[in-house]
Write a protein that holds these residues in place. Structure first.
Motif, short mmCIF file in Angstrom:
data_model
loop_
_atom_site.label_atom_id
_atom_site.label_comp_id
_atom_site.label_asym_id
_atom_site.label_seq_id
_atom_site.Cartn_x
_atom_site.Cartn_y
_atom_site.Cartn_z
N ALA A 192 0.81 -1.22 0.00
CA ALA A 192 0.00 0.00 0.00
C ALA A 192 0.84 1.27 0.00
O ALA A 192 0.29 2.38 -0.01
CB ALA A 192 -0.93 0.00 1.21
N THR A 193 2.16 1.14 -0.02
CA THR A 193 3.04 2.31 0.04
C THR A 193 3.64 2.62 -1.32
O THR A 193 3.57 1.82 -2.26
CB THR A 193 4.19 2.07 1.03
N ASN A 194 4.30 3.79 -1.38
CA ASN A 194 4.97 4.22 -2.61
C ASN A 194 6.48 4.38 -2.42
O ASN A 194 7.12 5.16 -3.12
CB ASN A 194 4.38 5.54 -3.11
N PHE A 195 7.05 3.63 -1.51
CA PHE A 195 8.50 3.71 -1.32
C PHE A 195 9.24 3.11 -2.51
O PHE A 195 8.87 2.05 -3.02
CB PHE A 195 8.90 2.98 -0.03
N ASP A 196 10.30 3.77 -2.92
CA ASP A 196 11.09 3.32 -4.08
C ASP A 196 11.92 2.09 -3.78
O ASP A 196 12.12 1.23 -4.64
CB ASP A 196 12.03 4.44 -4.53
N VAL A 197 12.49 2.06 -2.58
CA VAL A 197 13.34 0.95 -2.15
C VAL A 197 12.78 0.44 -0.82
O VAL A 197 12.50 1.23 0.07
CB VAL A 197 14.81 1.39 -1.96
N VAL A 198 12.64 -0.88 -0.71
CA VAL A 198 12.13 -1.48 0.52
C VAL A 198 13.17 -2.45 1.05
O VAL A 198 13.54 -3.41 0.36
CB VAL A 198 10.79 -2.21 0.28
N ILE A 199 13.66 -2.19 2.25
CA ILE A 199 14.62 -3.08 2.92
C ILE A 199 13.88 -3.86 3.98
O ILE A 199 13.34 -3.28 4.94
CB ILE A 199 15.77 -2.28 3.56
N ILE A 200 13.81 -5.17 3.81
CA ILE A 200 13.14 -6.04 4.79
C ILE A 200 14.04 -7.23 5.08
O ILE A 200 15.04 -7.46 4.40
CB ILE A 200 11.76 -6.53 4.30
N ASP A 201 13.65 -8.00 6.08
CA ASP A 201 14.38 -9.22 6.40
C ASP A 201 14.00 -10.31 5.40
O ASP A 201 12.93 -10.26 4.78
CB ASP A 201 14.05 -9.69 7.82
N LEU A 202 14.87 -11.29 5.24
CA LEU A 202 14.57 -12.44 4.39
C LEU A 202 13.43 -13.28 4.96
O LEU A 202 12.72 -13.96 4.22
CB LEU A 202 15.83 -13.30 4.23
N PHE A 203 13.24 -13.19 6.28
CA PHE A 203 12.32 -14.08 6.98
C PHE A 203 11.16 -13.33 7.63
O PHE A 203 11.32 -12.21 8.10
CB PHE A 203 13.05 -14.86 8.07
N PHE A 204 10.02 -13.98 7.68
CA PHE A 204 8.91 -13.57 8.54
C PHE A 204 8.62 -14.75 9.45
O PHE A 204 8.24 -15.83 8.98
CB PHE A 204 7.67 -13.21 7.72
N ASP A 205 8.80 -14.56 10.76
CA ASP A 205 8.63 -15.64 11.73
C ASP A 205 9.41 -16.90 11.32
O ASP A 205 8.87 -18.01 11.31
CB ASP A 205 7.14 -15.98 11.90
N ASN A 206 10.67 -16.70 10.96
CA ASN A 206 11.59 -17.79 10.60
C ASN A 206 11.25 -18.49 9.29
O ASN A 206 11.88 -19.49 8.95
CB ASN A 206 11.68 -18.83 11.73
N GLU A 207 10.27 -17.99 8.56
CA GLU A 207 9.92 -18.54 7.26
C GLU A 207 10.42 -17.59 6.18
O GLU A 207 10.05 -16.41 6.15
CB GLU A 207 8.40 -18.71 7.14
N ALA A 208 11.26 -18.10 5.30
CA ALA A 208 11.83 -17.26 4.25
C ALA A 208 10.77 -16.86 3.23
O ALA A 208 9.91 -17.67 2.86
CB ALA A 208 12.97 -17.98 3.55
#
Length: 314
Positions: A192-208
């Motif tokens: 829902a955002t308009n960010f150009d670059v998104v930095i997130i973790d590889l995992f969500f709750d230890n699930e890649a």
């Protein structure tokens, strides 16, 4: 005898400090080489794979010394540099030489700055200072120290496609997922955002994340394409990661150097050790390969300043 004892103590302290400085001098180029190797490996699979080290801006210079010229070989292996608390760390930061280094690096590479301020005036001032330097800004407020909230505003919104880091006008740094009850909620919030670059973790709750997950956030809400970057710590080992072995609590690997003060589940590592490097890159089970398999456009390398903190008291 007392005088001789004091003199001996001062000599030992002086030699110890000198020895630490020498170790730091040797460790810096080893980190440069480590990052270059990660870049070379990743680009064998994706030739435009993006590499962004965070902090340790001295690595951009020959011999890891800001008095020297920029290290062109190293700079060819990266696409930008991340920096935390350049202008604000709660309150305004006194000039410590990092800005001058960042200005030199910015001549060839984008700079991403994550300031931290606890006032709205500081937030606005951080945006202004970064804009004046043509840095990408992600100022965060008091409740977002650990990068767990999406800001309500974007510093410079952009509807164009973003195919390289140089195209970006803004970025989102969101590596904590505790505010989201499910992976789908997390991804929907980013979509829902308009960010150009998104930095997130590889995992969500230890699930890649997998490629179909990333497809849901690959485009901004305004329709423009964006870049998806995966966080990865290469200077510290984290107890909650897939690679951590339970028996390390009793008999830890030789490359686990010391605890990372302030982060109870992290340890500084002897990052040039081959066994640690195998965890990070070079094989199908490595962290970098998992990031590539998920379909990320690049990786954000944290704790590269381990070359310094390995031999300093935190």
């Amino acid at each position: 005898m007392k005088y001789k004892s004091i003199l001996f103590y001062l000599i030992v302290v002086s030699l110890t400090a000198c020895n630490k400085d020498k170790k730091i001098d040797k460790a810096g180029p080893k980190m440069q080489a480590f990052i270059e190797s990660i870049s070379t490996y990743a680009r064998e699979f994706k030739n435009d794979f993006i590499i962004i080290p965070q902090n340790g801006i001295e690595l951009a210079f020959e011999d890891v010394n800001a008095d020297n010229n920029l290290n062109t070989t190293f700079l060819l292996s990266i696409d930008g540099f991340g920096m935390e608390e350049l202008f604000y760390n709660g309150s305004a930061v006194e000039e410590d030489g990092r800005l001058a280094m960042a200005q030199k690096v910015r001549a060839t590479k984008p700079i991403l700055v994550a300031d931290y301020t606890n006032t709205s005036a500081g937030y606005d001032d951080a945006k202004m200072k970064n804009a004046a330097q043509n840095f990408l800004a992600f100022p965060r407020v008091e409740n977002n120290y650990d990068y767990e909230y999406i800001p309500n505003t974007i510093t410079e919104e952009n509807a164009n496609d973003v195919n390289t880091l140089a195209d970006a006008k803004n970025y989102l740094y969101l590596i904590s997922t505790g505010q989201y009850s499910s992976k789908s909620d997390f991804l929907a919030a980013i979509a829902a955002t308009n960010f150009d670059v998104v930095i997130i973790d590889l995992f969500f709750d230890n699930e890649a994340f997998i490629s179909s997950d990333l497809d849901l956030i690959r485009y901004k809400a305004n329709g423009g394409k964006r870049l998806l970057i995966s966080y990865m710590s290469i200077g510290s080992a984290e107890k909650y990661r897939y690679y951590w072995k339970k028996y390390w609590a009793r008999q830890h690997p030789v490359w686990l150097k010391k605890r990372y003060e302030g982060y109870k589940d992290e340890y500084w590592v002897i990052f040039w050790n081959k066994n640690w490097q195998k965890i990070i890159y070079g094989n199908d089970e490595s962290y970098t390969k998992k990031i590539l398999n998920a379909g990320f456009d690049g990786t954000y390398l944290d704790n590269v300043e381990a070359y310094y903190f390995l031999y300093r008291k935190n």
